[in-house]
Structures are given as structure tokens and as C-alpha cells.
Design a protein around this motif. Structure first.
Motif, PDB file in Angstrom:
ATOM      1  N   THR A  67      -8.077 -17.047  -8.836  1.00 25.67           N
ATOM      2  CA  THR A  67      -8.718 -18.025  -9.715  1.00 25.67           C
ATOM      3  C   THR A  67      -7.769 -18.511 -10.809  1.00 25.67           C
ATOM      4  O   THR A  67      -7.870 -19.654 -11.244  1.00 25.67           O
ATOM      5  N   GLN A  68      -6.823 -17.670 -11.216  1.00 24.00           N
ATOM      6  CA  GLN A  68      -5.893 -18.063 -12.276  1.00 24.00           C
ATOM      7  C   GLN A  68      -4.583 -18.626 -11.726  1.00 24.00           C
ATOM      8  O   GLN A  68      -3.711 -19.029 -12.489  1.00 24.00           O
ATOM      9  N   GLY A  69      -4.436 -18.627 -10.405  1.00 23.78           N
ATOM     10  CA  GLY A  69      -3.281 -19.256  -9.778  1.00 23.78           C
ATOM     11  C   GLY A  69      -1.955 -18.534  -9.936  1.00 23.78           C
ATOM     12  O   GLY A  69      -0.922 -19.160 -10.113  1.00 23.78           O
ATOM     13  N   PHE A  70      -1.971 -17.208  -9.876  1.00 26.81           N
ATOM     14  CA  PHE A  70      -0.706 -16.474  -9.915  1.00 26.81           C
ATOM     15  C   PHE A  70      -0.749 -15.344  -8.900  1.00 26.81           C
ATOM     16  O   PHE A  70      -1.799 -14.993  -8.384  1.00 26.81           O
ATOM     17  N   ASN A  71       0.400 -14.799  -8.584  1.00 22.69           N
ATOM     18  CA  ASN A  71       0.496 -13.706  -7.630  1.00 22.69           C
ATOM     19  C   ASN A  71       1.348 -12.605  -8.262  1.00 22.69           C
ATOM     20  O   ASN A  71       2.533 -12.787  -8.483  1.00 22.69           O
ATOM     21  N   SER A  72       0.727 -11.484  -8.540  1.00 23.43           N
ATOM     22  CA  SER A  72       1.434 -10.371  -9.179  1.00 23.43           C
ATOM     23  C   SER A  72       2.217  -9.526  -8.176  1.00 23.43           C
ATOM     24  O   SER A  72       3.030  -8.715  -8.564  1.00 23.43           O
ATOM     25  N   ASN A  73       1.939  -9.725  -6.884  1.00 22.49           N
ATOM     26  CA  ASN A  73       2.532  -8.885  -5.833  1.00 22.49           C
ATOM     27  C   ASN A  73       2.234  -7.405  -6.066  1.00 22.49           C
ATOM     28  O   ASN A  73       3.017  -6.542  -5.700  1.00 22.49           O
ATOM     29  N   ASN A  74       1.090  -7.115  -6.675  1.00 23.72           N
ATOM     30  CA  ASN A  74       0.710  -5.740  -6.955  1.00 23.72           C
ATOM     31  C   ASN A  74      -0.061  -5.173  -5.758  1.00 23.72           C
ATOM     32  O   ASN A  74      -1.281  -5.212  -5.722  1.00 23.72           O
ATOM     33  N   ARG A  80      -4.392   1.595  -2.844  1.00 26.52           N
ATOM     34  CA  ARG A  80      -5.460   2.481  -3.355  1.00 26.52           C
ATOM     35  C   ARG A  80      -6.776   2.207  -2.629  1.00 26.52           C
ATOM     36  O   ARG A  80      -7.514   3.136  -2.292  1.00 26.52           O
ATOM     37  N   HIS A  81      -7.067   0.940  -2.394  1.00 31.22           N
ATOM     38  CA  HIS A  81      -8.299   0.581  -1.681  1.00 31.22           C
ATOM     39  C   HIS A  81      -8.270   1.100  -0.244  1.00 31.22           C
ATOM     40  O   HIS A  81      -9.267   1.618   0.257  1.00 31.22           O
ATOM     41  N   ILE A  82      -7.129   0.987   0.387  1.00 36.81           N
ATOM     42  CA  ILE A  82      -6.993   1.495   1.759  1.00 36.81           C
ATOM     43  C   ILE A  82      -7.205   3.007   1.780  1.00 36.81           C
ATOM     44  O   ILE A  82      -7.932   3.525   2.636  1.00 36.81           O
ATOM     45  N   GLU A  83      -6.581   3.709   0.852  1.00 34.57           N
ATOM     46  CA  GLU A  83      -6.719   5.164   0.808  1.00 34.57           C
ATOM     47  C   GLU A  83      -8.181   5.578   0.645  1.00 34.57           C
ATOM     48  O   GLU A  83      -8.643   6.530   1.273  1.00 34.57           O
ATOM     49  N   GLN A  84      -8.922   4.834  -0.160  1.00 32.23           N
ATOM     50  CA  GLN A  84     -10.333   5.155  -0.411  1.00 32.23           C
ATOM     51  C   GLN A  84     -11.251   4.725   0.729  1.00 32.23           C
ATOM     52  O   GLN A  84     -12.391   5.194   0.812  1.00 32.23           O
ATOM     53  N   THR A 146       1.358   8.803  -1.079  1.00 35.19           N
ATOM     54  CA  THR A 146       0.414   8.287  -2.078  1.00 35.19           C
ATOM     55  C   THR A 146       0.457   6.757  -2.077  1.00 35.19           C
ATOM     56  O   THR A 146       1.446   6.171  -1.615  1.00 35.19           O
ATOM     57  N   PRO A 147      -0.586   6.126  -2.600  1.00 32.84           N
ATOM     58  CA  PRO A 147      -0.530   4.664  -2.749  1.00 32.84           C
ATOM     59  C   PRO A 147       0.687   4.231  -3.574  1.00 32.84           C
ATOM     60  O   PRO A 147       1.305   3.204  -3.275  1.00 32.84           O
ATOM     61  N   GLU A 148       1.038   5.027  -4.567  1.00 34.25           N
ATOM     62  CA  GLU A 148       2.198   4.704  -5.399  1.00 34.25           C
ATOM     63  C   GLU A 148       3.493   4.725  -4.577  1.00 34.25           C
ATOM     64  O   GLU A 148       4.357   3.855  -4.750  1.00 34.25           O
ATOM     65  N   GLU A 152       6.009   1.586  -3.712  1.00 35.02           N
ATOM     66  CA  GLU A 152       7.463   1.650  -3.918  1.00 35.02           C
ATOM     67  C   GLU A 152       8.216   1.181  -2.670  1.00 35.02           C
ATOM     68  O   GLU A 152       9.244   0.516  -2.772  1.00 35.02           O
ATOM     69  N   ILE A 153       7.697   1.533  -1.492  1.00 33.52           N
ATOM     70  CA  ILE A 153       8.325   1.079  -0.247  1.00 33.52           C
ATOM     71  C   ILE A 153       8.310  -0.446  -0.184  1.00 33.52           C
ATOM     72  O   ILE A 153       9.330  -1.073   0.112  1.00 33.52           O
ATOM     73  N   ILE A 154       7.167  -1.042  -0.479  1.00 29.30           N
ATOM     74  CA  ILE A 154       7.054  -2.508  -0.447  1.00 29.30           C
ATOM     75  C   ILE A 154       7.971  -3.128  -1.495  1.00 29.30           C
ATOM     76  O   ILE A 154       8.684  -4.096  -1.217  1.00 29.30           O
ATOM     77  N   LYS A 155       7.971  -2.566  -2.696  1.00 29.57           N
ATOM     78  CA  LYS A 155       8.842  -3.109  -3.754  1.00 29.57           C
ATOM     79  C   LYS A 155      10.308  -3.008  -3.353  1.00 29.57           C
ATOM     80  O   LYS A 155      11.087  -3.927  -3.617  1.00 29.57           O
TER      81      LYS A 155
END
Length: 169
Positions: A67-74, A80-84, A146-148, A152-155
């Protein structure tokens, strides 16, 4: 209807979708067939409802960015959602929805800018396929990392791409 969805997800861990009947679901959920048909047209409609629910949850994770038109790549949020929700993601991929639908939207405008409007479709496909494969492998391995660590792998992959572009300039 959460009970019906949960039963289908559980059955899909040992059977293929075409091997599951409405009767199987109703027996296991302790419901009448009329309850099932009051909410779903058939097994495939139920599977689609589960897919839509998961895709809506993922979209909600990144709603503010869209909605705000940005991508944080977070992608930490996603991992975390996948893990849960591992069982639902395994089901999503087992049903092949990743081939037909988009669990993640790709920011085409940002990609055009980043890649100087060159070969954007190829870059997008490479990224989506790589991320999807990493998620599948992580799920297959029982989400040991861990999700973290996954973030890190993606980053690190992003950093590698940026270094590559710096060398070519």
C-alpha cells in the motif's frame, strides 16, 4: 470450516488429492456430508480455499509495503510465517500451487530500476524459482535452520548479486 481444512491437510500428508473423498474428510472430521457441501463444491474447491487462505495470509504480511509502494526485501517475516505454518506450506507445494499461483508478488517496477530495465523477466524468474526452491528444501529438511538463518542465506545471495554488478560496471 477450519476443521474440514485441517483434516484435508492432514490427509494430504499421506495421500494424493485425487485419492481423498468427501466421505474420508467427513468421517475424520465427524461431520455430515451436507456440512461439507454447504461450504465447498468438492474436494478441489476445498483445496483452493486452503490455497487462497494461505496466499491471503502472505499478502497480509506485506500489506503495508504494497500500500505504501516500497519493498523492504524483509524475507524474515516470510520465513517466520513458514516456520509457524509448515504443514500448510508443505500442502501448498505438494498440490503444485507454486506452479500456477504466486505466493509472493514480485515488484516489477523495482526490478526494472535495479536491472536498468534489461532482462527483467529473466531476473524475476531466476529469483522466484530460487526462493521457491530454497523454501521447499527448508521445509523438506524440517525447518532445521532458524528463520533468521534462512534470511541470512537470502541476504547473502543479494549481496553476491550486488557485488557482481559492481564488478561489471
Amino acid at each position: 470450516m477450519q476443521k474440514i481444512e485441517q483434516v484435508l491437510v492432514e490427509l494430504l500428508q499421506t495421500k494424493e488429492l485425487h485419492q481423498i473423498s468427501v466421505s474420508d474428510i467427513c468421517k475424520r472430521a465427524n461431520l455430515n456430508r451436507s456440512t461439507f457441501y454447504a461450504n465447498y463444491v468438492d474436494i478441489y474447491g476445498l483445496a483452493d480455499a486452503i490455497r487462497e487462505k494461505l496466499e491471503a495470509q502472505v499478502a497480509e504480511l506485506y500489506k503495508d509495503e504494497v500500500t505504501q509502494g516500497f519493498n523492504s526485501n524483509n524475507y524474515l517475516i516470510l520465513f517466520r510465517h513458514i516456520e509457524q505454518n509448515q504443514l500448510f506450506y508443505r500442502t501448498y507445494f505438494k498440490l503444485g500451487y507454486d506452479e500456477k499461483h504466486k505466493i509472493l508478488a514480485y515488484d516489477y517496477r523495482l526490478a526494472e530500476k535495479h536491472f536498468h530495465n534489461r532482462f527483467v523477466e529473466y531476473h524475476m524468474e531466476f529469483f522466484k524459482s530460487g526462493l521457491t526452491r530454497i523454501i521447499k528444501l527448508w521445509l523438506q529438511n524440517g525447518c532445521r535452520e532458524t528463520p533468521e538463518e534462512m534470511f541470512e542465506i537470502i541476504k547473502s545471495e543479494y549481496r553476491g548479486r550486488e557485488e557482481l554488478f559492481a564488478e561489471q560496471s
